[in-house]
Design a protein around this motif. Structure first.
Motif, PDB file in Angstrom:
ATOM      1  N   SER A  33     -31.238   0.294  20.363  1.00 39.98           N
ATOM      2  CA  SER A  33     -32.309   0.256  19.373  1.00 39.98           C
ATOM      3  C   SER A  33     -32.066   1.285  18.277  1.00 39.98           C
ATOM      4  CB  SER A  33     -33.666   0.525  20.038  1.00 39.98           C
ATOM      5  OG  SER A  33     -33.716   1.846  20.538  1.00 39.98           O
ATOM      6  N   ASP A  34     -32.662   1.028  17.126  1.00 34.74           N
ATOM      7  CA  ASP A  34     -32.706   1.994  16.044  1.00 34.74           C
ATOM      8  C   ASP A  34     -34.052   1.812  15.350  1.00 34.74           C
ATOM      9  OD1 ASP A  34     -32.463  -0.241  14.313  1.00 34.74           O
ATOM     10  OD2 ASP A  34     -30.281  -0.049  14.310  1.00 34.74           O
ATOM     11  N   LYS A  35     -34.223   2.392  14.180  1.00 33.75           N
ATOM     12  CA  LYS A  35     -35.507   2.312  13.493  1.00 33.75           C
ATOM     13  C   LYS A  35     -35.812   0.901  12.997  1.00 33.75           C
ATOM     14  CE  LYS A  35     -35.534   7.130  11.935  1.00 33.75           C
ATOM     15  NZ  LYS A  35     -35.571   8.041  10.754  1.00 33.75           N
ATOM     16  N   GLN A  36     -34.781   0.082  12.835  1.00 30.69           N
ATOM     17  CA  GLN A  36     -34.962  -1.250  12.279  1.00 30.69           C
ATOM     18  C   GLN A  36     -35.024  -2.366  13.323  1.00 30.69           C
ATOM     19  OE1 GLN A  36     -32.509   0.905  10.740  1.00 30.69           O
ATOM     20  NE2 GLN A  36     -34.218   1.469   9.396  1.00 30.69           N
ATOM     21  N   SER A  37     -34.408  -2.160  14.490  1.00 29.95           N
ATOM     22  CA  SER A  37     -34.302  -3.284  15.421  1.00 29.95           C
ATOM     23  C   SER A  37     -34.115  -2.827  16.858  1.00 29.95           C
ATOM     24  CB  SER A  37     -33.129  -4.179  15.012  1.00 29.95           C
ATOM     25  OG  SER A  37     -31.900  -3.477  15.142  1.00 29.95           O
ATOM     26  N   ILE A  38     -34.342  -3.780  17.750  1.00 32.86           N
ATOM     27  CA  ILE A  38     -34.086  -3.614  19.179  1.00 32.86           C
ATOM     28  C   ILE A  38     -33.156  -4.744  19.604  1.00 32.86           C
ATOM     29  CG2 ILE A  38     -35.107  -3.771  21.486  1.00 32.86           C
ATOM     30  CD1 ILE A  38     -37.653  -2.540  20.290  1.00 32.86           C
ATOM     31  N   THR A  39     -32.125  -4.417  20.349  1.00 32.59           N
ATOM     32  CA  THR A  39     -31.168  -5.430  20.813  1.00 32.59           C
ATOM     33  C   THR A  39     -30.920  -5.271  22.308  1.00 32.59           C
ATOM     34  OG1 THR A  39     -30.029  -5.521  18.668  1.00 32.59           O
ATOM     35  CG2 THR A  39     -28.832  -6.364  20.580  1.00 32.59           C
ATOM     36  N   VAL A  40     -30.969  -6.389  23.013  1.00 31.78           N
ATOM     37  CA  VAL A  40     -30.548  -6.414  24.415  1.00 31.78           C
ATOM     38  C   VAL A  40     -29.374  -7.383  24.519  1.00 31.78           C
ATOM     39  CG1 VAL A  40     -32.851  -5.851  25.258  1.00 31.78           C
ATOM     40  CG2 VAL A  40     -32.178  -8.248  25.072  1.00 31.78           C
ATOM     41  N   GLU A  41     -28.439  -7.084  25.408  1.00 34.94           N
ATOM     42  CA  GLU A  41     -27.208  -7.876  25.481  1.00 34.94           C
ATOM     43  C   GLU A  41     -26.707  -7.949  26.914  1.00 34.94           C
ATOM     44  OE1 GLU A  41     -23.909  -7.293  22.497  1.00 34.94           O
ATOM     45  OE2 GLU A  41     -22.902  -6.521  24.284  1.00 34.94           O
ATOM     46  N   VAL A  42     -26.202  -9.113  27.268  1.00 37.98           N
ATOM     47  CA  VAL A  42     -25.520  -9.302  28.555  1.00 37.98           C
ATOM     48  C   VAL A  42     -24.147  -9.882  28.253  1.00 37.98           C
ATOM     49  CG1 VAL A  42     -25.525 -10.481  30.782  1.00 37.98           C
ATOM     50  CG2 VAL A  42     -27.687  -9.694  29.788  1.00 37.98           C
ATOM     51  N   ALA A  43     -23.095  -9.160  28.626  1.00 40.83           N
ATOM     52  CA  ALA A  43     -21.719  -9.581  28.349  1.00 40.83           C
ATOM     53  C   ALA A  43     -20.933  -9.681  29.650  1.00 40.83           C
ATOM     54  CB  ALA A  43     -21.045  -8.585  27.401  1.00 40.83           C
ATOM     55  N   ASP A  44     -20.093 -10.710  29.749  1.00 44.05           N
ATOM     56  CA  ASP A  44     -19.264 -10.855  30.944  1.00 44.05           C
ATOM     57  C   ASP A  44     -17.844 -11.248  30.548  1.00 44.05           C
ATOM     58  OD1 ASP A  44     -18.708 -13.870  31.190  1.00 44.05           O
ATOM     59  OD2 ASP A  44     -20.886 -13.902  31.075  1.00 44.05           O
ATOM     60  N   ASP A  45     -16.915 -11.105  31.501  1.00 49.34           N
ATOM     61  CA  ASP A  45     -15.519 -11.469  31.262  1.00 49.34           C
ATOM     62  C   ASP A  45     -15.154 -12.741  32.027  1.00 49.34           C
ATOM     63  OD1 ASP A  45     -15.525 -10.564  33.849  1.00 49.34           O
ATOM     64  OD2 ASP A  45     -13.902  -9.106  33.594  1.00 49.34           O
ATOM     65  N   GLY A  46     -16.126 -13.646  32.132  1.00 50.66           N
ATOM     66  CA  GLY A  46     -15.932 -14.856  32.897  1.00 50.66           C
ATOM     67  C   GLY A  46     -15.268 -15.988  32.137  1.00 50.66           C
ATOM     68  N   VAL A  47     -15.442 -17.199  32.650  1.00 52.68           N
ATOM     69  CA  VAL A  47     -14.698 -18.356  32.149  1.00 52.68           C
ATOM     70  C   VAL A  47     -15.262 -18.940  30.865  1.00 52.68           C
ATOM     71  CG1 VAL A  47     -13.914 -18.961  34.453  1.00 52.68           C
ATOM     72  CG2 VAL A  47     -16.067 -19.917  33.607  1.00 52.68           C
ATOM     73  N   GLY A  48     -16.496 -18.585  30.512  1.00 54.68           N
ATOM     74  CA  GLY A  48     -17.087 -19.090  29.284  1.00 54.68           C
ATOM     75  C   GLY A  48     -17.553 -20.531  29.399  1.00 54.68           C
ATOM     76  N   PHE A  49     -18.149 -21.023  28.308  1.00 51.46           N
ATOM     77  CA  PHE A  49     -18.613 -22.409  28.267  1.00 51.46           C
ATOM     78  C   PHE A  49     -18.745 -22.828  26.803  1.00 51.46           C
ATOM     79  CE2 PHE A  49     -22.323 -19.709  28.074  1.00 51.46           C
ATOM     80  CZ  PHE A  49     -23.176 -20.334  27.193  1.00 51.46           C
ATOM     81  N   GLU A  50     -18.921 -24.122  26.600  1.00 51.63           N
ATOM     82  CA  GLU A  50     -19.077 -24.634  25.243  1.00 51.63           C
ATOM     83  C   GLU A  50     -20.499 -24.377  24.768  1.00 51.63           C
ATOM     84  OE1 GLU A  50     -18.807 -28.820  22.708  1.00 51.63           O
ATOM     85  OE2 GLU A  50     -18.339 -28.785  24.857  1.00 51.63           O
ATOM     86  N   VAL A  51     -20.634 -23.665  23.663  1.00 54.54           N
ATOM     87  CA  VAL A  51     -21.948 -23.345  23.117  1.00 54.54           C
ATOM     88  C   VAL A  51     -22.368 -24.432  22.146  1.00 54.54           C
ATOM     89  CG1 VAL A  51     -23.321 -21.691  21.809  1.00 54.54           C
ATOM     90  CG2 VAL A  51     -21.525 -20.874  23.348  1.00 54.54           C
ATOM     91  N   ARG A  52     -23.486 -25.059  22.444  1.00 54.71           N
ATOM     92  CA  ARG A  52     -24.050 -26.078  21.559  1.00 54.71           C
ATOM     93  C   ARG A  52     -25.385 -25.595  21.029  1.00 54.71           C
ATOM     94  NH1 ARG A  52     -23.041 -31.355  25.496  1.00 54.71           N
ATOM     95  NH2 ARG A  52     -20.760 -31.223  25.550  1.00 54.71           N
ATOM     96  N   LYS A  53     -25.713 -25.970  19.821  1.00 54.77           N
ATOM     97  CA  LYS A  53     -26.928 -25.494  19.186  1.00 54.77           C
ATOM     98  C   LYS A  53     -27.873 -26.663  18.897  1.00 54.77           C
ATOM     99  CE  LYS A  53     -24.687 -21.464  17.127  1.00 54.77           C
ATOM    100  NZ  LYS A  53     -24.430 -20.680  15.900  1.00 54.77           N
TER     101      LYS A  53
END
Length: 201
Positions: A137-157
């Motif tokens: 976080s900072d004065k402008q924003s808050i960010t949460v994140e989960v990162a992994d080194d796994g196999v991944g997947f196709e991201v569709r929007k």
């Protein structure tokens, strides 16, 4: 989810724990007899009941993180990561930026759920060696994140978004005016949510 979680914690967990204690008492009584088979059965019932109570407690915590309102987002995420490390083999790291804090209760709940959902997905599907949860976080924003080194997947929007889990993550981010970002490749996946703070928040 909150009501179900409270019911599981307050009723089911207590009943299972009581059943385990009764079975343990029965086992102790049977030790004075020659009923070895009955004694072993009572021990098995006791151990199974207590194990089920622990499992139910973990389910209740996932549905209703009771310490979220009392202790805040940081403490709740620390407990979440600790519980997942115990049950899933200790491959999750937690990085918290100094002075990270979320004062808005609704925002804290939705950010917790986003971390929880992304973490569960990484554990179940990514086949990752390492997972990292970050709170920034900072004065402008808050960010949460989960990162992994796994196999991944196709991201569709959009309407073709990948699975119900992604739709739920997007929905939760929208509830608090946040921006959800998901990037994935065969080298890993990063799920993050950033909320821009209004002036004075």
């Amino acid at each position: 989810m909150t009501r179900i979680g409270q019911d599981i914690h307050d009723d089911l967990c207590q009943d299972l724990a009581a059943l385990g204690m009764l079975a343990a008492t029965l086992e102790s009584t049977l030790k004075k007899t020659e009923l070895t088979g009955a004694q072993q059965l009572a021990r098995h019932i006791s151990e199974s009941a207590l194990k089920s109570a622990y499992t139910a407690k973990q389910i209740a915590r996932d549905l209703f993180p009771s310490d979220l309102q009392d202790n805040g987002l940081t403490a709740s995420v620390m407990q979440l990561v600790k519980s997942k490390n115990i049950t899933d083999g200790g491959r999750i790291a937690l990085e918290i930026q100094p002075h990270f804090q979320v004062d808005d209760t609704q925002m804290a709940i939705q950010l917790y759920r986003i971390i929880q959902e992304a973490l569960n997905n990484a554990i179940k599907h990514a086949h990752a060696n390492h997972i990292t949860v970050r709170l920034q976080s900072d004065k402008q924003s808050i960010t949460v994140e989960v990162a992994d080194d796994g196999v991944g997947f196709e991201v569709r929007k959009g309407k073709a978004a990948s699975g119900m889990g992604m739709k739920i993550l997007t929905y939760r981010a929208n509830l608090i005016g946040g921006s959800l970002n998901v990037s994935s490749s065969p080298e890993g996946t990063v799920v993050s949510c950033t909320v821009t703070l209004q002036e004075g928040v």
